[in-house]
Design an enzyme around this catalytic site. Structure first.
Site, mmCIF file in Angstrom:
data_model
loop_
_atom_site.group_PDB
_atom_site.id
_atom_site.type_symbol
_atom_site.label_atom_id
_atom_site.label_comp_id
_atom_site.label_asym_id
_atom_site.label_seq_id
_atom_site.Cartn_x
_atom_site.Cartn_y
_atom_site.Cartn_z
ATOM 1 N N CYS A 177 14.215 -40.572 23.946
ATOM 2 C CA CYS A 177 13.965 -41.905 23.362
ATOM 3 C C CYS A 177 14.797 -42.928 23.644
ATOM 4 C CB CYS A 177 13.620 -41.640 21.736
ATOM 5 S SG CYS A 177 13.511 -43.116 20.828
ATOM 6 N N HIS B 14 4.330 -40.913 20.853
ATOM 7 C CA HIS B 14 5.656 -41.364 20.576
ATOM 8 C C HIS B 14 5.789 -42.459 20.072
ATOM 9 C CE1 HIS B 14 10.098 -41.065 21.639
ATOM 10 N NE2 HIS B 14 10.053 -42.382 21.527
ATOM 11 N N GLU B 15 5.333 -43.804 20.738
ATOM 12 C CA GLU B 15 5.499 -45.107 20.531
ATOM 13 C C GLU B 15 4.724 -45.436 19.050
ATOM 14 O OE1 GLU B 15 7.723 -46.614 21.830
ATOM 15 O OE2 GLU B 15 7.957 -45.368 23.539
ATOM 16 N N HIS C 29 6.779 -44.698 15.994
ATOM 17 C CA HIS C 29 8.007 -45.403 15.748
ATOM 18 C C HIS C 29 7.260 -46.872 14.792
ATOM 19 C CE1 HIS C 29 11.431 -44.885 18.284
ATOM 20 N NE2 HIS C 29 10.697 -44.602 19.339
HETATM 21 ZN ZN LIG Z 1 11.259 -43.659 21.072
#
Ligand SMILES: [Zn+2]
Length: 168
Positions: A93, A135-136, A139
């Site tokens: 990240c 993953h995004e 966020h």
């Molecule tokens: Zn990240």
């Protein structure tokens, strides 16, 4: 357009749940900054495929990906499907670039999203594209890769590279 500072692990803003986009002109400005910031990160670090708006301090549901030569701009993305099958990988990240995290992600996902003109689309992603999207998307909800792994699954980048060399 500007290269923006990337928030680092420990910054409380990374834990904020981002708000849906309603102002698409504002989202386009965020996309321009995300592209500049991603480009700079790739130049200085030699890796990097995606970034979420919250990582430059904009709590809005916008993701920019550069994956295998293609640019993706995902606004207000939601899951339409997630495969029950999971796979394990080492994740990283921009917000903790020297930490590798071993975790599990869905093998494939289908998402719905809007483009910069508010048009609706769907896409299906598998393998490394799938884990990048997951993953995004995390966020946007204030979730970081470290939250999805036991502490035994953390390694600094130096240590991780040492282990990769020993394996090969
Ligand atoms: Zn990240």
């Amino acid at each position: 357009m500007a290269i923006r500072r990337i928030l680092q692990l420990g910054d409380p803003l990374l834990r904020v749940i981002s708000a849906p986009v309603t102002d698409f002109a504002a989202a386009q400005a965020v996309l321009a900054d995300l592209d500049d910031t991603l480009g700079e990160f790739r130049r200085t670090h030699g890796f990097g495929r995606g970034i979420s708006a919250i990582q430059i301090g904009a709590p809005t549901r916008v993701i920019l990906l550069r994956f295998e030569g293609t640019l993706y701009e995902l606004i207000n993305p939601t899951y339409a499907a997630q495969s029950p099958e999971m796979f394990e990988l080492w994740d990283d990240c921009f917000s903790f670039p020297n930490l590798l995290v071993r975790l599990q992600r869905h093998c494939s996902v289908r998402i719905r999203y809007q483009d910069r003109h508010a048009q609706h689309h769907e896409l299906t992603a598998e393998g490394s594209f799938s884990e990048l999207i997951q993953h995004e998307m995390d966020h946007l909800d204030g979730i970081l890769a470290v939250d999805r792994a036991p502490s035994t699954a953390l390694a600094t980048r130096d240590q991780w590279l040492r282990q990769q060399r020993h394996r090969s």
